[in-house]
Design a protein around this motif. Structure first.
Motif, PDB file in Angstrom:
ATOM      1  N   SER A 112       0.823  -1.207   0.000  1.00 28.92           N
ATOM      2  CA  SER A 112       0.000   0.000   0.000  1.00 28.92           C
ATOM      3  C   SER A 112       0.860   1.261   0.000  1.00 28.92           C
ATOM      4  N   TRP A 113       0.667   2.091  -1.017  1.00 28.84           N
ATOM      5  CA  TRP A 113       1.367   3.367  -1.073  1.00 28.84           C
ATOM      6  C   TRP A 113       0.856   4.300   0.013  1.00 28.84           C
ATOM      7  N   ARG A 114      -0.427   4.218   0.304  1.00 31.94           N
ATOM      8  CA  ARG A 114      -1.028   5.049   1.356  1.00 31.94           C
ATOM      9  C   ARG A 114      -0.355   4.747   2.699  1.00 31.94           C
ATOM     10  N   LEU A 115      -0.153   3.473   2.965  1.00 29.99           N
ATOM     11  CA  LEU A 115       0.491   3.077   4.214  1.00 29.99           C
ATOM     12  C   LEU A 115       1.973   3.466   4.224  1.00 29.99           C
ATOM     13  N   LEU A 116       2.613   3.450   3.065  1.00 29.52           N
ATOM     14  CA  LEU A 116       4.010   3.881   2.977  1.00 29.52           C
ATOM     15  C   LEU A 116       4.128   5.366   3.328  1.00 29.52           C
ATOM     16  N   VAL A 117       3.248   6.182   2.790  1.00 30.06           N
ATOM     17  CA  VAL A 117       3.260   7.617   3.098  1.00 30.06           C
ATOM     18  C   VAL A 117       3.037   7.832   4.599  1.00 30.06           C
ATOM     19  N   TYR A 118       2.078   7.110   5.162  1.00 32.74           N
ATOM     20  CA  TYR A 118       1.813   7.192   6.600  1.00 32.74           C
ATOM     21  C   TYR A 118       3.050   6.788   7.402  1.00 32.74           C
ATOM     22  N   THR A 119       3.720   5.714   6.993  1.00 29.78           N
ATOM     23  CA  THR A 119       4.907   5.221   7.691  1.00 29.78           C
ATOM     24  C   THR A 119       6.030   6.251   7.666  1.00 29.78           C
ATOM     25  N   VAL A 120       6.247   6.869   6.534  1.00 24.80           N
ATOM     26  CA  VAL A 120       7.278   7.909   6.439  1.00 24.80           C
ATOM     27  C   VAL A 120       6.908   9.090   7.346  1.00 24.80           C
ATOM     28  N   ALA A 121       5.640   9.480   7.345  1.00 29.07           N
ATOM     29  CA  ALA A 121       5.191  10.575   8.212  1.00 29.07           C
ATOM     30  C   ALA A 121       5.387  10.223   9.688  1.00 29.07           C
ATOM     31  N   VAL A 122       5.090   8.986  10.062  1.00 29.36           N
ATOM     32  CA  VAL A 122       5.289   8.544  11.441  1.00 29.36           C
ATOM     33  C   VAL A 122       6.780   8.577  11.790  1.00 29.36           C
ATOM     34  N   GLY A 123       7.628   8.127  10.873  1.00 31.09           N
ATOM     35  CA  GLY A 123       9.073   8.165  11.110  1.00 31.09           C
ATOM     36  C   GLY A 123       9.572   9.583  11.339  1.00 31.09           C
ATOM     37  N   ILE A 124       9.098  10.515  10.550  1.00 33.90           N
ATOM     38  CA  ILE A 124       9.474  11.925  10.721  1.00 33.90           C
ATOM     39  C   ILE A 124       8.955  12.444  12.063  1.00 33.90           C
ATOM     40  N   ALA A 125       7.709  12.103  12.387  1.00 37.28           N
ATOM     41  CA  ALA A 125       7.128  12.536  13.664  1.00 37.28           C
ATOM     42  C   ALA A 125       7.908  11.961  14.843  1.00 37.28           C
ATOM     43  N   PHE A 126       8.282  10.691  14.773  1.00 30.06           N
ATOM     44  CA  PHE A 126       9.092  10.082  15.832  1.00 30.06           C
ATOM     45  C   PHE A 126      10.404  10.847  16.005  1.00 30.06           C
ATOM     46  N   HIS A 127      11.061  11.112  14.885  1.00 31.60           N
ATOM     47  CA  HIS A 127      12.357  11.787  14.926  1.00 31.60           C
ATOM     48  C   HIS A 127      12.226  13.159  15.590  1.00 31.60           C
ATOM     49  N   LEU A 128      11.249  13.933  15.171  1.00 32.24           N
ATOM     50  CA  LEU A 128      11.052  15.265  15.733  1.00 32.24           C
ATOM     51  C   LEU A 128      10.664  15.197  17.209  1.00 32.24           C
ATOM     52  N   PHE A 129       9.816  14.240  17.564  1.00 28.54           N
ATOM     53  CA  PHE A 129       9.397  14.075  18.954  1.00 28.54           C
ATOM     54  C   PHE A 129      10.594  13.730  19.840  1.00 28.54           C
ATOM     55  N   VAL A 130      11.451  12.849  19.358  1.00 24.18           N
ATOM     56  CA  VAL A 130      12.628  12.453  20.129  1.00 24.18           C
ATOM     57  C   VAL A 130      13.545  13.660  20.346  1.00 24.18           C
ATOM     58  N   ILE A 131      13.786  14.428  19.290  1.00 23.65           N
ATOM     59  CA  ILE A 131      14.701  15.562  19.381  1.00 23.65           C
ATOM     60  C   ILE A 131      14.146  16.684  20.260  1.00 23.65           C
ATOM     61  N   PHE A 132      12.874  17.026  20.054  1.00 29.55           N
ATOM     62  CA  PHE A 132      12.333  18.221  20.707  1.00 29.55           C
ATOM     63  C   PHE A 132      11.581  17.962  22.011  1.00 29.55           C
ATOM     64  N   VAL A 133      11.218  16.707  22.284  1.00 30.03           N
ATOM     65  CA  VAL A 133      10.466  16.426  23.500  1.00 30.03           C
ATOM     66  C   VAL A 133      11.210  15.430  24.396  1.00 30.03           C
ATOM     67  N   GLU A 134      11.491  14.253  23.864  1.00 31.10           N
ATOM     68  CA  GLU A 134      12.061  13.203  24.716  1.00 31.10           C
ATOM     69  C   GLU A 134      13.475  13.504  25.198  1.00 31.10           C
ATOM     70  N   GLU A 135      14.349  13.886  24.292  1.00 30.16           N
ATOM     71  CA  GLU A 135      15.733  14.120  24.708  1.00 30.16           C
ATOM     72  C   GLU A 135      15.845  15.261  25.727  1.00 30.16           C
ATOM     73  N   PRO A 136      15.149  16.382  25.534  1.00 31.25           N
ATOM     74  CA  PRO A 136      15.204  17.420  26.574  1.00 31.25           C
ATOM     75  C   PRO A 136      14.616  16.942  27.918  1.00 31.25           C
ATOM     76  N   ARG A 137      13.537  16.183  27.878  1.00 33.22           N
ATOM     77  CA  ARG A 137      12.940  15.681  29.121  1.00 33.22           C
ATOM     78  C   ARG A 137      13.881  14.703  29.819  1.00 33.22           C
ATOM     79  N   LEU A 138      14.469  13.779  29.059  1.00 33.02           N
ATOM     80  CA  LEU A 138      15.399  12.817  29.656  1.00 33.02           C
ATOM     81  C   LEU A 138      16.647  13.505  30.197  1.00 33.02           C
ATOM     82  N   THR A 139      17.080  14.572  29.537  1.00 38.26           N
ATOM     83  CA  THR A 139      18.219  15.345  30.037  1.00 38.26           C
ATOM     84  C   THR A 139      17.863  16.004  31.365  1.00 38.26           C
ATOM     85  N   ARG A 140      16.650  16.553  31.458  1.00 37.61           N
ATOM     86  CA  ARG A 140      16.209  17.153  32.732  1.00 37.61           C
ATOM     87  C   ARG A 140      16.078  16.094  33.828  1.00 37.61           C
ATOM     88  N   ASP A 141      15.502  14.941  33.475  1.00 43.35           N
ATOM     89  CA  ASP A 141      15.240  13.898  34.470  1.00 43.35           C
ATOM     90  C   ASP A 141      16.508  13.192  34.952  1.00 43.35           C
TER      91      ASP A 141
END
Length: 157
Positions: A112-141
């Motif tokens: 499914s191309w639709r699912l491929l597009v979704y998967t790429v979007a999820v990968g980008i979202a994961f990457h951004l979430f890790v950089i801007f949310v998780e890593e700063p929180r883990l650094t604080r904690d």
């Protein structure tokens, strides 16, 4: 300890289950009968393999959160200790890697191309979430422990 297992099971169903289960189902629900009745080919089998590998990785990470971190994968019930054992020795984010393997396996299984597009979007979202949310929180904690861990272990693999 049993309550941690139950909480993690619920959070696993709600969070990763939504991303790799419910949303892909919604995206493909009209195509599903055709997909499930199609003959399997090499890519389909490889997709099934990736799904099982990704699921195994994700479940193993939940186990490490319980045993080493004494918490859950939910931000509402964070781990009390930094998890650096097992797959976390090789990647700071093996849970996300496992989920992406599941999604890529689903893409190969469904073609499914639709699912491929979704998967790429999820990968980008994961990457951004890790950089801007998780890593700063883990650094604080976890302060210096997390900074040392960041220097030793790659973000993804």
């Amino acid at each position: 300890m049993l309550t941690l297992y139950i909480k993690n099971l619920l959070f696993f169903i709600l969070q990763p289950g939504l991303v790799v289960g419910l949303i892909p189902y919604i995206l493909l629900q009209h195509q599903l009968p055709g997909i499930l009745n199609a003959d399997l080919n090499v890519l389909s089998y490889f997709g099934i393999f990736l799904i099982f590998v990704g699921l195994s990785i994700a479940l193993y990470c939940v186990y490490r959160f319980i045993v080493d971190g004494r918490g859950t994968l939910s931000p509402a019930h964070r781990t009390k200790a930094l998890v650096v054992k097992g797959l976390y020795k090789y990647s700071r984010n093996p849970m996300y890697v496992g989920m992406l393997l599941i999604l890529f396996g689903e893409v190969l299984f469904t073609a499914s191309w639709r699912l491929l597009v979704y998967t790429v979007a999820v990968g980008i979202a994961f990457h951004l979430f890790v950089i801007f949310v998780e890593e700063p929180r883990l650094t604080r904690d976890f302060k210096a422990d997390y900074l040392n861990y960041m220097n030793k272990v790659k973000r993804w693999f």
